[in-house]
Design a protein around this motif. Structure first.
Motif, PDB file in Angstrom:
ATOM      1  N   GLU A 144       1.321  -1.464  -0.036  1.00  0.00           N
ATOM      2  CA  GLU A 144      -0.144   0.029   0.345  1.00  0.00           C
ATOM      3  C   GLU A 144       0.875   1.460  -0.044  1.00  0.00           C
ATOM      4  OE1 GLU A 144      -3.535  -0.497  -0.790  1.00  0.00           O
ATOM      5  OE2 GLU A 144      -3.251  -2.100  -0.626  1.00  0.00           O
ATOM      6  N   LEU A 145       2.014   1.231   0.672  1.00  0.00           N
ATOM      7  CA  LEU A 145       2.721   2.181   0.311  1.00  0.00           C
ATOM      8  C   LEU A 145       3.571   2.224  -0.992  1.00  0.00           C
ATOM      9  CD1 LEU A 145       4.435   1.770   4.130  1.00  0.00           C
ATOM     10  CD2 LEU A 145       2.940   3.641   3.829  1.00  0.00           C
ATOM     11  N   GLU A 146       3.801   1.541  -1.591  1.00  0.00           N
ATOM     12  CA  GLU A 146       4.683   1.349  -2.826  1.00  0.00           C
ATOM     13  C   GLU A 146       3.717   2.084  -3.604  1.00  0.00           C
ATOM     14  OE1 GLU A 146       6.617  -1.159  -5.931  1.00  0.00           O
ATOM     15  OE2 GLU A 146       6.074  -2.328  -3.691  1.00  0.00           O
ATOM     16  N   LYS A 147       2.295   1.697  -3.206  1.00  0.00           N
ATOM     17  CA  LYS A 147       1.470   2.385  -4.580  1.00  0.00           C
ATOM     18  C   LYS A 147       1.399   3.578  -4.298  1.00  0.00           C
ATOM     19  CE  LYS A 147      -2.209  -1.870  -4.102  1.00  0.00           C
ATOM     20  NZ  LYS A 147      -2.979  -1.774  -3.896  1.00  0.00           N
ATOM     21  N   LYS A 148       1.238   4.448  -3.419  1.00  0.00           N
ATOM     22  CA  LYS A 148       1.668   5.908  -2.588  1.00  0.00           C
ATOM     23  C   LYS A 148       3.336   6.661  -3.401  1.00  0.00           C
ATOM     24  CE  LYS A 148      -1.863   4.889   0.455  1.00  0.00           C
ATOM     25  NZ  LYS A 148      -2.859   6.063   0.315  1.00  0.00           N
ATOM     26  N   GLY A 149       4.159   5.376  -2.880  1.00  0.00           N
ATOM     27  CA  GLY A 149       5.422   6.471  -3.584  1.00  0.00           C
ATOM     28  C   GLY A 149       5.797   6.833  -1.930  1.00  0.00           C
ATOM     29  N   LEU A 150       5.853   6.034  -0.980  1.00  0.00           N
ATOM     30  CA  LEU A 150       6.092   5.772   0.501  1.00  0.00           C
ATOM     31  C   LEU A 150       7.114   4.773   0.963  1.00  0.00           C
ATOM     32  CD1 LEU A 150       3.205   7.688   2.064  1.00  0.00           C
ATOM     33  CD2 LEU A 150       5.432   8.890   1.096  1.00  0.00           C
ATOM     34  N   GLU A 151       8.074   4.970   1.727  1.00  0.00           N
ATOM     35  CA  GLU A 151       8.691   4.596   2.469  1.00  0.00           C
ATOM     36  C   GLU A 151       7.965   3.770   3.963  1.00  0.00           C
ATOM     37  OE1 GLU A 151      10.907   2.800   1.395  1.00  0.00           O
ATOM     38  OE2 GLU A 151      11.916   3.748  -0.649  1.00  0.00           O
ATOM     39  N   ALA A 152       8.281   3.132   4.331  1.00  0.00           N
ATOM     40  CA  ALA A 152       7.534   2.779   6.441  1.00  0.00           C
ATOM     41  C   ALA A 152       7.934   4.104   6.407  1.00  0.00           C
ATOM     42  CB  ALA A 152       8.480   1.792   6.421  1.00  0.00           C
ATOM     43  N   SER A 155       9.213   8.156  11.434  1.00  0.00           N
ATOM     44  CA  SER A 155       8.283   9.338  12.261  1.00  0.00           C
ATOM     45  C   SER A 155       7.404   9.708  12.774  1.00  0.00           C
ATOM     46  CB  SER A 155       9.033  10.824  11.940  1.00  0.00           C
ATOM     47  OG  SER A 155       8.860  12.097  11.273  1.00  0.00           O
ATOM     48  N   TRP A 156       6.753  10.425  13.213  1.00  0.00           N
ATOM     49  CA  TRP A 156       5.616  10.412  13.799  1.00  0.00           C
ATOM     50  C   TRP A 156       5.240  11.961  12.868  1.00  0.00           C
ATOM     51  CZ3 TRP A 156       2.581   8.418  16.731  1.00  0.00           C
ATOM     52  CH2 TRP A 156       3.737   7.679  18.720  1.00  0.00           C
ATOM     53  N   GLU A 157       6.128  12.220  11.686  1.00  0.00           N
ATOM     54  CA  GLU A 157       5.496  13.711  10.608  1.00  0.00           C
ATOM     55  C   GLU A 157       5.582  13.088   9.991  1.00  0.00           C
ATOM     56  OE1 GLU A 157       5.680  16.758  11.580  1.00  0.00           O
ATOM     57  OE2 GLU A 157       5.443  16.301  13.973  1.00  0.00           O
ATOM     58  N   ASP A 158       5.876  11.161   9.793  1.00  0.00           N
ATOM     59  CA  ASP A 158       5.772  11.133   8.334  1.00  0.00           C
ATOM     60  C   ASP A 158       4.529  10.614   8.108  1.00  0.00           C
ATOM     61  OD1 ASP A 158       8.918  10.779   8.106  1.00  0.00           O
ATOM     62  OD2 ASP A 158       8.693   8.992   8.259  1.00  0.00           O
ATOM     63  N   LEU A 159       3.335  10.374   8.903  1.00  0.00           N
ATOM     64  CA  LEU A 159       2.454   9.718   9.604  1.00  0.00           C
ATOM     65  C   LEU A 159       1.196  11.440   8.526  1.00  0.00           C
ATOM     66  CD1 LEU A 159       1.452   7.572  12.998  1.00  0.00           C
ATOM     67  CD2 LEU A 159       2.154   7.274  10.299  1.00  0.00           C
ATOM     68  N   LEU A 160       1.760  12.381   9.001  1.00  0.00           N
ATOM     69  CA  LEU A 160       0.818  13.344   8.749  1.00  0.00           C
ATOM     70  C   LEU A 160       1.339  13.907   7.306  1.00  0.00           C
ATOM     71  CD1 LEU A 160       1.951  15.995  11.214  1.00  0.00           C
ATOM     72  CD2 LEU A 160       0.152  14.415  11.239  1.00  0.00           C
ATOM     73  N   ASP A 161       2.298  13.584   6.236  1.00  0.00           N
ATOM     74  CA  ASP A 161       1.644  13.529   5.151  1.00  0.00           C
ATOM     75  C   ASP A 161       0.801  12.934   4.364  1.00  0.00           C
ATOM     76  OD1 ASP A 161       2.299  12.951   2.425  1.00  0.00           O
ATOM     77  OD2 ASP A 161       4.041  11.776   2.185  1.00  0.00           O
ATOM     78  N   PRO A 162       0.874  13.955   3.211  1.00  0.00           N
ATOM     79  CA  PRO A 162      -1.091  13.823   2.947  1.00  0.00           C
ATOM     80  C   PRO A 162      -1.363  12.517   1.677  1.00  0.00           C
ATOM     81  CG  PRO A 162      -0.148  16.079   2.760  1.00  0.00           C
ATOM     82  CD  PRO A 162       1.152  15.607   3.386  1.00  0.00           C
ATOM     83  N   ALA A 163      -0.448  11.844   1.642  1.00  0.00           N
ATOM     84  CA  ALA A 163      -0.754  11.408   0.832  1.00  0.00           C
ATOM     85  C   ALA A 163      -0.910  10.712   1.535  1.00  0.00           C
ATOM     86  CB  ALA A 163       0.880  10.633   0.140  1.00  0.00           C
ATOM     87  N   LEU A 164      -1.465   9.928   3.359  1.00  0.00           N
ATOM     88  CA  LEU A 164      -1.701   8.770   3.635  1.00  0.00           C
ATOM     89  C   LEU A 164      -3.140   9.525   4.409  1.00  0.00           C
ATOM     90  CD1 LEU A 164       0.990   8.186   5.910  1.00  0.00           C
ATOM     91  CD2 LEU A 164       0.568   6.802   4.537  1.00  0.00           C
ATOM     92  N   LYS A 165      -3.924  10.614   3.319  1.00  0.00           N
ATOM     93  CA  LYS A 165      -5.520  10.803   3.941  1.00  0.00           C
ATOM     94  C   LYS A 165      -5.740   9.703   3.911  1.00  0.00           C
ATOM     95  CE  LYS A 165      -9.305  13.814   2.597  1.00  0.00           C
ATOM     96  NZ  LYS A 165      -9.226  14.439   3.780  1.00  0.00           N
ATOM     97  N   GLY A 166      -7.170   9.536   4.667  1.00  0.00           N
ATOM     98  CA  GLY A 166      -7.515   7.759   4.952  1.00  0.00           C
ATOM     99  C   GLY A 166      -6.508   7.267   5.498  1.00  0.00           C
ATOM    100  N   SER A 167      -6.026   6.982   5.375  1.00  0.00           N
ATOM    101  CA  SER A 167      -4.972   5.664   5.147  1.00  0.00           C
ATOM    102  C   SER A 167      -4.598   5.035   6.341  1.00  0.00           C
ATOM    103  CB  SER A 167      -4.126   5.317   3.844  1.00  0.00           C
ATOM    104  OG  SER A 167      -4.190   5.559   2.767  1.00  0.00           O
TER     105      SER A 167
END
Length: 350
Positions: A144-152, A155-167
């Protein structure tokens, strides 16, 4: 909200559980001593852990042992309205046991086996002792992260990435101790600033798909690809991986994370107080904690002589925030009230 397999279901050790017990404890034949009495356990651990450990105690002692699987918040709610329903509370963060004592619901008891544990796993006033420990982690679905172009996330800040909206999945702090642990950890990272922690979760809210009742629910959602990341215990994430969700990956926030000392305490007005103390004595022993690896629970034992399972996440390599159990207990009610009014009430909460 998705269904969760726990709650108000009382489970009595049956012949099926008895078979599981024998496999775990290499027990022999023989029947339980009907004169040994009974004990009722409020269990705030994984269902299979609750089942196996209560069955093992029953087999070893002959004491009829029943349990109800409840989150820490749910136990506190039940104790408020049903004094005497349970004899002993096993599991849940130590600060929740302090809250129970504040309400007059705990019978202080220092087990003779408590001295075998490191000091950090015993309350100075005899309110609780710890019988397992684990830490908050990010449990991520790699595909699922790969689909969004994200790494695991790391950091806590990583969870605020807009690409994770609703995820993102997170357990609700009112029902699952892990949710509150996450809140307290963010406050600790901001020098105790509770407003800063609430501000963080208000930002995170847009990315949260669901505030679940149980800490383990998020790991299952991540395993099924319903969310990309779950805020969860590392032990729950490892359990999901072992259950076949091989796409999952465990990472930790580099700033520091929260952790729990899973505690046990004897409850006041217990109908079977002596047996409650026997249960507490037993679960602090290395022999009892050796069974953790066979359940398997993936939480780390607190008795240094106990065997640590090969797949149990190492706790000595995790960067942890400074944790004040008393402050965590004292801040819980106000923190949760702020969460419910300022965070979970938003229309994206479920």
């Amino acid at each position: 909200m998705m269904s969760v397999r726990y709650g108000a279901k009382r489970v009595i050790a049956s012949s099926m559980v008895f078979s599981v017990l024998c496999a775990l404890a290499a027990c022999g034949g023989g029947s339980a001593n009907s004169q040994a009495g009974s004990v009722s356990v409020a269990c705030s651990q994984q269902e299979d852990f609750c089942q196996a450990m209560t069955a093992a105690f029953q087999k070893e002692t002959g004491i009829k042992t029943t349990y109800v699987r409840l989150g820490a918040g749910e136990v506190l709610a039940r104790l408020e309205t049903a004094s005497g329903e349970f004899d002993v509370w096993a599991g849940g963060q130590a600060e929740n046991h302090l809250l129970a004592d504040d309400k007059g619901w705990v019978e202080k008891y220092v087990s003779p086996n408590a001295s075998d544990l490191p000091d950090e796993y015993n309350d100075d006033n005899g309110i609780w002792s710890g019988f397992y420990t684990d830490s908050i982690a990010f449990c991520s679905a790699a595909s699922e992260l790969e689909k969004k172009g994200l790494e695991a996330p790391t950091s806590w800040e990583d969870l605020l990435d807009p690409a994770l909206k609703g995820s993102v999945a997170m357990p609700h702090p009112a029902t699952a101790g892990v949710g509150y642990m996450a809140m307290y950890a963010l406050a600790a990272l901001n020098n105790g600033d509770e407003d800063a922690a609430i501000s963080y979760f208000k930002q995170l809210n847009a990315n949260v798909m669901q505030y679940s009742k149980s800490a383990a629910t998020g790991t299952e959602q991540a395993g099924r690809g319903e969310v990309a990341v779950a805020i969860a215990l590392d032990s729950d994430c490892q359990k999901a991986i072992a259950a076949g969700y091989s796409d999952l990956k465990t990472t930790y926030p580099k700033e520091g994370t929260g952790y729990e000392v899973g505690a046990i305490s004897v409850l006041k007005d217990a109908k079977n107080a002596d047996n409650a103390k026997k249960f507490m004595d037993w679960i602090l022993t290395a022999d009892a904690q050796n069974l953790y690896a066979d359940v398997p629970s993936y939480a780390a034992p607190t008795n240094p002589k106990a065997t640590v399972g090969a797949d149990v996440p190492r706790q000595d390599i995790v960067k942890k925030v400074a944790w004040d159990t008393r402050k965590a207990a004292d801040g819980r009610e106000a923190f949760i009230a702020a969460f419910e009014s300022d965070v979970a009430s938003a229309d994206s909460a479920q």
